[in-house]
Design an enzyme around this catalytic site. Structure first.
Site, mmCIF file in Angstrom:
data_model
loop_
_atom_site.group_PDB
_atom_site.id
_atom_site.type_symbol
_atom_site.label_atom_id
_atom_site.label_comp_id
_atom_site.label_asym_id
_atom_site.label_seq_id
_atom_site.Cartn_x
_atom_site.Cartn_y
_atom_site.Cartn_z
ATOM 1 N N ARG A 100 0.846 -1.197 0.000
ATOM 2 C CA ARG A 100 0.000 0.000 0.000
ATOM 3 C C ARG A 100 0.881 1.247 0.000
ATOM 4 N NH1 ARG A 100 -1.370 1.500 4.554
ATOM 5 N NH2 ARG A 100 -2.322 -0.415 5.327
ATOM 6 N N TYR A 145 -15.706 17.716 -15.809
ATOM 7 C CA TYR A 145 -15.987 16.291 -15.925
ATOM 8 C C TYR A 145 -17.071 15.921 -14.889
ATOM 9 C CZ TYR A 145 -15.354 11.247 -15.701
ATOM 10 O OH TYR A 145 -15.565 9.902 -15.713
ATOM 11 N N ASP A 151 -6.542 19.436 -14.081
ATOM 12 C CA ASP A 151 -6.859 18.124 -14.652
ATOM 13 C C ASP A 151 -6.352 18.129 -16.090
ATOM 14 O OD1 ASP A 151 -8.044 15.933 -15.913
ATOM 15 O OD2 ASP A 151 -9.917 16.091 -14.798
ATOM 16 N N LYS A 159 -7.351 7.182 -19.582
ATOM 17 C CA LYS A 159 -7.588 7.730 -20.915
ATOM 18 C C LYS A 159 -6.318 7.646 -21.772
ATOM 19 C CE LYS A 159 -11.480 8.452 -18.857
ATOM 20 N NZ LYS A 159 -11.841 9.729 -18.238
#
Ligand SMILES: *Cc1c(COP(=O)(O)O)cnc(C)c1O
Length: 386
Positions: free
Chosen positions: A52, A104, A176, A201
């Protein structure tokens, strides 16, 4: 292997953060599918203690994306939204975030339905004129959130001008950068503090992973970022990190083809008798073309367009009859996708609100892939004519 920071983009995409595996010499970063690491003695380890906190496959990817954004520190997350979640957790109840108003949908949902409950305050403003945002800043404003180009209207925000305002007021600027990718636009170079990606993406590029990333330069921001990444635990898996590393190796050549194909499709659409408006930042009549030209080295592979007469049925007719374009959410993969924002990605936004920002009934959004352009245009043509 020299100073990889001085390499040009394509060389960095392939080499930055990547070393032959120390155990075997494997040229490709192995998928370290392990949760823990044997410690030779108490308090001693080889840089990894629990996956982690850090994992060698993920660490290679984080170093790679950091180099592409010209940052100093990077962290990868289970999704783009998990990365945004990490940024918001750097703030405190009562803090205000000034955000672009064309956003978004998932980011908007995270802001409004989760973090408002923890008393973060969001103000959505038009940032197309950076000189107008100073008036919205109060003592509580702690962050400016910018998405550019925006989805689905392809609006462009002037990052450098917004950064002047954020720096002057001692506010974080987060960008972003999903639509542009670091190949076309590097927000940290333009004065932003944090850059965020949906790696899902273009960075991944093959529609086979869901992942997010953050990159920053400042050590105090990085400390918070790594603390939250470890404490909240929304990490990406070693397998997905491997897939993203493999995808990024071709980012520069994929983006060149996405941009070239998009330019030809945008020009084809502009001249099509059934098409009304075409939204692509590379078109000279795009309202923010000059800013796009200044801050991007290419205009990307995303195009939206509306139809004459503005009938939803006409848009759905095109969507139904395309053969190469696939009807799907998401974007940025090698294959071309087509979608209808009003019924798909933006269905939750009330009609009046969405029409005010240009999301009309006949609007179609395409993610232009890297197939042969003649086939893509022929596909659109037969769908229009059917
Ligand atoms: C997809 C997307 C996100 C969210 O990323 P996920 O990986 O789907 O969580 C955020 N911003 C933009 C611009 C996106 O396209």
């Amino acid at each position: 292997m020299g100073d990889k920071k001085t390499y040009k983009f394509g060389t960095k995409a392939i080499h930055a953060g990547i070393e032959p595996d120390s155990a075997t010499g494997a040229i490709m970063t192995p998928i370290y599918q392990t949760s823990t690491y044997v410690q030779p003695e108490v308090g001693v380890n080889k840089g990894f203690a629990y996956s982690r906190t850090s994992n060698p496959t993920r660490a290679a990817l984080e170093a790679n994306i950091t180099a592409l954004e010209n940052g100093h520190y990077g962290a990868c997350f289970a999704s783009g939204l998990a990365a945004i979640d990490c940024i918001l957790k750097m703030l405190k109840p009562g803090d205000e975030i000034l955000s672009t108003n064309d956003l978004y949908g998932g980011t908007y949902r995270l802001f409004r339905t989760i973090f408002e409950q923890y008393n973060l305050k969001f103000r959505f403003v038009d940032m197309s004129d950076a000189s107008q945002i100073e008036q919205y800043i109060s003592d509580q404003t702690k962050m400016i959130w910018v998405e550019t180009p925006t989805n689905p209207m392809m609006n462009i925000i002037d990052i450098q001008s917004i950064a002047k305002v954020s720096n002057h007021n001692n506010i974080l600027l987060a960008v972003d950068n999903t639509f542009a990718t670091p190949y076309l636009q590097r927000p940290l170079d333009l004065g932003a503090d944090i850059v965020m990606h949906s790696v899902t993406k273009y960075l991944g590029g093959h529609s086979d992973v869901v992942m997010g990333a953050l990159v920053c330069k400042d050590e105090s921001i990085a400390k918070k970022m790594y603390h939250i990444q470890n404490a909240s635990g929304a990490i990406t898996s070693p397998m997905d990190a491997f897939l993203a590393l493999r995808g990024i190796k071709t980012l520069h050549i994929r983006m060149d083809r996405h941009c070239a194909n998009a330019e030809l499709i945008a020009k084809y659409l502009v001249n099509h008798p059934k098409v009304d408006k075409v939204y692509w930042p590379g078109l000279k009549n795009h309202p923010n073309h000059a800013i796009a030209k200044k801050q991007m080295s290419g205009y990307g592979g995303m195009i939206s367009f509306s139809l004459k007469g503005n009938q939803k049925e006409d848009a759905l007719h095109v969507l139904k009859n395309v053969k190469i374009f696939s009807l799907a959410e998401s974007l940025g993969g090698v294959e071309s996708l087509i979608g209808h924002p009003v019924t798909m990605t933006h269905s939750a936004i009330p009609k009046e609100e969405r029409e005010a920002i240009g999301i009309v009934d006949s609007l179609i959004r395409i993610s232009v892939g890297i197939e042969d352009i003649e086939d893509l245009i022929a596909d659109l043509e037969q769908a229009f004519n059917k």
